[in-house]
Design a protein around this motif. Structure first.
Motif, PDB file in Angstrom:
ATOM      1  N   PRO A   7       5.184 -35.624 -17.748  1.00 15.56           N
ATOM      2  CA  PRO A   7       5.877 -35.980 -16.708  1.00 15.56           C
ATOM      3  C   PRO A   7       7.026 -34.364 -16.718  1.00 15.56           C
ATOM      4  CG  PRO A   7       6.012 -37.453 -17.781  1.00 15.56           C
ATOM      5  CD  PRO A   7       5.383 -37.424 -18.963  1.00 15.56           C
ATOM      6  N   ALA A   8       7.383 -34.007 -17.217  1.00 14.97           N
ATOM      7  CA  ALA A   8       8.586 -32.705 -17.396  1.00 14.97           C
ATOM      8  C   ALA A   8       8.303 -31.745 -17.247  1.00 14.97           C
ATOM      9  CB  ALA A   8       9.839 -33.285 -18.620  1.00 14.97           C
ATOM     10  N   PHE A   9       6.981 -31.025 -17.845  1.00 14.35           N
ATOM     11  CA  PHE A   9       6.097 -30.549 -17.679  1.00 14.35           C
ATOM     12  C   PHE A   9       6.702 -29.593 -16.183  1.00 14.35           C
ATOM     13  CE2 PHE A   9       2.727 -27.067 -17.276  1.00 14.35           C
ATOM     14  CZ  PHE A   9       2.901 -26.328 -18.659  1.00 14.35           C
ATOM     15  N   ALA A  10       7.265 -27.826 -16.627  1.00 14.64           N
ATOM     16  CA  ALA A  10       7.153 -26.857 -15.628  1.00 14.64           C
ATOM     17  C   ALA A  10       6.580 -26.254 -15.846  1.00 14.64           C
ATOM     18  CB  ALA A  10       8.936 -26.651 -15.919  1.00 14.64           C
ATOM     19  N   PRO A  11       5.395 -25.674 -14.576  1.00 12.32           N
ATOM     20  CA  PRO A  11       3.903 -24.889 -14.826  1.00 12.32           C
ATOM     21  C   PRO A  11       4.583 -23.748 -14.082  1.00 12.32           C
ATOM     22  CG  PRO A  11       4.573 -26.323 -12.675  1.00 12.32           C
ATOM     23  CD  PRO A  11       5.640 -26.640 -13.139  1.00 12.32           C
ATOM     24  N   ALA A  12       5.896 -23.811 -14.108  1.00 12.23           N
ATOM     25  CA  ALA A  12       6.156 -21.536 -13.729  1.00 12.23           C
ATOM     26  C   ALA A  12       6.238 -21.305 -14.639  1.00 12.23           C
ATOM     27  CB  ALA A  12       6.968 -21.928 -12.861  1.00 12.23           C
ATOM     28  N   ALA A  13       6.395 -21.202 -16.274  1.00  5.88           N
ATOM     29  CA  ALA A  13       6.433 -20.260 -16.764  1.00  5.88           C
ATOM     30  C   ALA A  13       5.483 -20.011 -17.701  1.00  5.88           C
ATOM     31  CB  ALA A  13       6.923 -20.730 -17.881  1.00  5.88           C
ATOM     32  N   LEU A  14       4.567 -21.214 -17.080  1.00  9.83           N
ATOM     33  CA  LEU A  14       3.030 -21.672 -18.075  1.00  9.83           C
ATOM     34  C   LEU A  14       2.239 -20.320 -17.135  1.00  9.83           C
ATOM     35  CD1 LEU A  14       0.671 -21.825 -20.433  1.00  9.83           C
ATOM     36  CD2 LEU A  14       0.338 -24.249 -18.964  1.00  9.83           C
ATOM     37  N   VAL A  15       2.663 -20.340 -15.717  1.00 10.20           N
ATOM     38  CA  VAL A  15       1.968 -19.870 -14.695  1.00 10.20           C
ATOM     39  C   VAL A  15       1.766 -18.182 -15.228  1.00 10.20           C
ATOM     40  CG1 VAL A  15       1.610 -18.734 -12.217  1.00 10.20           C
ATOM     41  CG2 VAL A  15       1.684 -21.452 -13.083  1.00 10.20           C
ATOM     42  N   SER A  16       3.697 -18.206 -14.866  1.00 14.80           N
ATOM     43  CA  SER A  16       3.838 -16.070 -15.335  1.00 14.80           C
ATOM     44  C   SER A  16       3.301 -16.325 -16.724  1.00 14.80           C
ATOM     45  CB  SER A  16       5.141 -16.987 -15.950  1.00 14.80           C
ATOM     46  OG  SER A  16       5.744 -17.140 -14.323  1.00 14.80           O
ATOM     47  N   ASP A  17       3.165 -16.830 -17.695  1.00 11.16           N
ATOM     48  CA  ASP A  17       2.349 -15.836 -19.059  1.00 11.16           C
ATOM     49  C   ASP A  17       1.106 -15.850 -18.844  1.00 11.16           C
ATOM     50  OD1 ASP A  17       1.604 -15.755 -22.352  1.00 11.16           O
ATOM     51  OD2 ASP A  17       0.695 -17.604 -21.602  1.00 11.16           O
ATOM     52  N   LEU A  18      -0.068 -16.994 -18.044  1.00 15.21           N
ATOM     53  CA  LEU A  18      -1.525 -16.598 -17.690  1.00 15.21           C
ATOM     54  C   LEU A  18      -1.727 -15.597 -16.903  1.00 15.21           C
ATOM     55  CD1 LEU A  18      -2.007 -20.232 -16.389  1.00 15.21           C
ATOM     56  CD2 LEU A  18      -3.163 -18.505 -18.494  1.00 15.21           C
ATOM     57  N   ILE A  19      -0.443 -15.359 -15.738  1.00 14.50           N
ATOM     58  CA  ILE A  19      -0.557 -13.891 -15.141  1.00 14.50           C
ATOM     59  C   ILE A  19      -0.259 -12.743 -15.454  1.00 14.50           C
ATOM     60  CG2 ILE A  19       0.539 -12.987 -13.217  1.00 14.50           C
ATOM     61  CD1 ILE A  19       1.679 -14.964 -11.949  1.00 14.50           C
ATOM     62  N   GLN A  20       0.795 -13.103 -17.083  1.00  9.57           N
ATOM     63  CA  GLN A  20       0.622 -11.361 -17.668  1.00  9.57           C
ATOM     64  C   GLN A  20      -0.916 -11.153 -18.777  1.00  9.57           C
ATOM     65  OE1 GLN A  20       3.375  -9.226 -18.060  1.00  9.57           O
ATOM     66  NE2 GLN A  20       1.684  -8.567 -19.204  1.00  9.57           N
ATOM     67  N   ARG A  21      -1.177 -12.348 -19.094  1.00  9.18           N
ATOM     68  CA  ARG A  21      -2.866 -12.468 -19.547  1.00  9.18           C
ATOM     69  C   ARG A  21      -3.894 -11.902 -19.108  1.00  9.18           C
ATOM     70  NH1 ARG A  21      -3.267 -17.855 -22.604  1.00  9.18           N
ATOM     71  NH2 ARG A  21      -1.746 -19.565 -21.699  1.00  9.18           N
ATOM     72  N   THR A  22      -3.913 -12.196 -17.847  1.00  2.53           N
ATOM     73  CA  THR A  22      -4.554 -11.438 -17.165  1.00  2.53           C
ATOM     74  C   THR A  22      -4.398 -10.675 -16.789  1.00  2.53           C
ATOM     75  OG1 THR A  22      -5.085 -14.158 -15.688  1.00  2.53           O
ATOM     76  CG2 THR A  22      -6.009 -12.513 -15.010  1.00  2.53           C
ATOM     77  N   GLU A  23      -2.873  -9.747 -16.427  1.00  4.43           N
ATOM     78  CA  GLU A  23      -3.189  -8.648 -15.755  1.00  4.43           C
ATOM     79  C   GLU A  23      -3.887  -7.857 -17.522  1.00  4.43           C
ATOM     80  OE1 GLU A  23       0.697  -8.456 -14.949  1.00  4.43           O
ATOM     81  OE2 GLU A  23       0.404  -8.843 -13.016  1.00  4.43           O
ATOM     82  N   ASP A  24      -3.423  -8.255 -18.092  1.00  8.01           N
ATOM     83  CA  ASP A  24      -3.714  -7.416 -19.724  1.00  8.01           C
ATOM     84  C   ASP A  24      -4.773  -7.163 -19.875  1.00  8.01           C
ATOM     85  OD1 ASP A  24      -0.856  -7.282 -20.356  1.00  8.01           O
ATOM     86  OD2 ASP A  24      -0.488  -8.935 -22.018  1.00  8.01           O
ATOM     87  N   ARG A  25      -6.174  -8.528 -19.914  1.00  8.67           N
ATOM     88  CA  ARG A  25      -6.998  -8.814 -20.085  1.00  8.67           C
ATOM     89  C   ARG A  25      -8.459  -7.796 -18.636  1.00  8.67           C
ATOM     90  NH1 ARG A  25      -8.007 -13.779 -18.576  1.00  8.67           N
ATOM     91  NH2 ARG A  25      -8.912 -13.321 -16.833  1.00  8.67           N
ATOM     92  N   LEU A  26      -7.409  -7.716 -17.808  1.00 10.78           N
ATOM     93  CA  LEU A  26      -7.764  -6.749 -16.590  1.00 10.78           C
ATOM     94  C   LEU A  26      -7.643  -4.749 -16.843  1.00 10.78           C
ATOM     95  CD1 LEU A  26      -6.469  -8.806 -13.010  1.00 10.78           C
ATOM     96  CD2 LEU A  26      -9.332  -8.681 -13.742  1.00 10.78           C
ATOM     97  N   HIS A  27      -7.176  -5.607 -17.610  1.00 13.86           N
ATOM     98  CA  HIS A  27      -6.248  -3.895 -18.118  1.00 13.86           C
ATOM     99  C   HIS A  27      -7.249  -3.069 -18.807  1.00 13.86           C
ATOM    100  CE1 HIS A  27      -4.184  -0.408 -19.017  1.00 13.86           C
ATOM    101  NE2 HIS A  27      -4.199  -0.781 -19.899  1.00 13.86           N
ATOM    102  N   ARG A  28      -7.264  -3.582 -19.973  1.00 10.12           N
ATOM    103  CA  ARG A  28      -8.766  -3.831 -20.789  1.00 10.12           C
ATOM    104  C   ARG A  28      -9.983  -3.643 -20.451  1.00 10.12           C
ATOM    105  NH1 ARG A  28      -5.553  -7.878 -23.412  1.00 10.12           N
ATOM    106  NH2 ARG A  28      -7.231  -9.531 -23.149  1.00 10.12           N
ATOM    107  N   GLU A  29     -10.328  -4.416 -20.307  1.00 14.18           N
ATOM    108  CA  GLU A  29     -11.782  -4.335 -19.305  1.00 14.18           C
ATOM    109  C   GLU A  29     -12.269  -3.514 -18.430  1.00 14.18           C
ATOM    110  OE1 GLU A  29     -14.469  -6.243 -19.162  1.00 14.18           O
ATOM    111  OE2 GLU A  29     -13.482  -7.447 -20.596  1.00 14.18           O
ATOM    112  N   GLN A  30     -10.493  -2.537 -17.610  1.00 12.26           N
ATOM    113  CA  GLN A  30     -10.513  -0.955 -16.781  1.00 12.26           C
ATOM    114  C   GLN A  30     -10.655  -0.337 -17.665  1.00 12.26           C
ATOM    115  OE1 GLN A  30     -11.209  -0.992 -13.531  1.00 12.26           O
ATOM    116  NE2 GLN A  30     -11.109   1.369 -13.769  1.00 12.26           N
ATOM    117  N   GLU A  31     -10.558  -0.256 -19.241  1.00 10.76           N
ATOM    118  CA  GLU A  31     -10.127   0.600 -19.619  1.00 10.76           C
ATOM    119  C   GLU A  31     -11.806   1.296 -20.200  1.00 10.76           C
ATOM    120  OE1 GLU A  31      -7.224  -0.322 -22.464  1.00 10.76           O
ATOM    121  OE2 GLU A  31      -6.221   1.313 -22.303  1.00 10.76           O
TER     122      GLU A  31
END
Length: 318
Positions: free
Chosen positions: A70-94
């Protein structure tokens, strides 16, 4: 609702629903008399919650934590997901860029493909010597690959080798020209330096005469002036006023002196600038043919600034 019906309505396979059950992620509330899984409305709602979080890229472990704490805060996890997604997109673009480079080279066989891949690895190497060697390879390096390398290369020796190779490539101007539109000033500077060495880049260079970066404007003005392009005259005069490559700019203006715009621009600048700039502008008149500079020098010989007057008087005795 039995598992088969839940699978049909939710779009989640029966196998995945059993996996959710084994993980404790979505356990059916009840069992039938025959011990079949029976899902309640709340169970089905939880299934949809799980699928929604999966669509964001969360792992099943992360989903379980999010739903149970119940105390889980999604903000940090969502930020981490954004970074992971950006990294994956960068690799895919490369990967996409690499595939396009291979395709553009029109390989006739796997040996050609492997050669291009090796060049890509070499040009991306952290070792400057290896990048330089790749630029000077006797094999033909695709133009778009050279252009990309030039626009990102910071080592001056490697950059020089890449520009040398680009000058011998086909469609070199088209490969480099987009760099002039970059928001990164370093990329624009590299693009201009490369274009300055391409004889057929005059029209493209003229579009950068008004670039907001003075270094870009300097390279453009010098390159165009050396090509006899009179549109560079105002920029060359401004370089003398600012003391940026002023000697070189004055020499180029001397080669353009047949155009009345040269003496007009120099005279106008002499009337509106401070003493150090006026001294440089007066010295620049030495590069002009005597008939062109005569009237300006005659007036400057009586200038209130003694240094300006002395330089002008000396030049009149040539």
């Amino acid at each position: 609702m039995l598992i088969g019906e839940v699978a049909r309505r939710s779009g989640v396979s029966s196998r995945m629903l059993r996996h959710y059950d084994s993980l404790g992620l979505v356990r059916p509330t009840g069992r039938t008399v025959g011990n079949y899984r029976e899902y309640s409305a709340d169970d089905i709602r939880r299934i949809f919650h799980v699928e929604s979080l999966r669509s964001l890229g969360l792992s099943l472990r992360e989903i379980g934590r999010a739903l149970e704490d119940p105390a889980f805060a999604p903000a940090a996890l969502v930020s981490d997901l954004i970074q992971r997604t950006e990294d994956r997109l960068h690799r895919e673009q490369e990967l996409l860029d690499r595939l396009r480079t291979v395709d553009a080279s029109a390989p006739s066989g796997w040996e050609d493909v492997l050669r291009i891949i090796e060049l890509l690895h070499s040009l991306d190497s952290p070792n400057a010597a290896r990048r330089q060697q790749a630029a000077l390879t006797p094999d033909s390096v695709p133009t778009d690959l050279l252009a990309k390398a030039i626009l990102t290369e910071s080592d001056p020796n490697v950059a020089g080798a890449l520009r040398w190779a680009l000058a011998r490539a086909d469609n070199a101007v088209a490969g480099i020209a987009p760099g002039l539109q970059s928001n990164d000033v370093a990329v624009r500077r590299r693009a201009v330096q490369a274009l300055a060495e391409l004889p057929d880049a005059t029209a493209v260079l003229e579009t950068a005469l008004t670039d907001e970066d003075p270094t870009v404007r300097k390279h453009v003005a010098l390159a165009l002036g050396n090509r006899g392009v009179t549109a560079a005259i105002p920029a060359l005069v401004r370089m003398i006023v600012e003391g940026v490559n002023d000697v070189e700019a004055a020499e180029i203006l001397g080669t353009l002196a047949a155009d009345p715009a040269v003496i007009t621009a120099l005279t106008a600048a002499l009337a509106t600038t401070d003493s150090p700039a006026r001294i440089r502008l007066t010295q620049a008149l030495a590069e002009l043919p005597p008939p062109v500079a005569e009237e300006a020098l005659r007036q400057l010989a009586d200038d209130p600034d003694r240094v300006v007057a002395m330089i002008a008087a000396s030049l009149m005795k040539r």
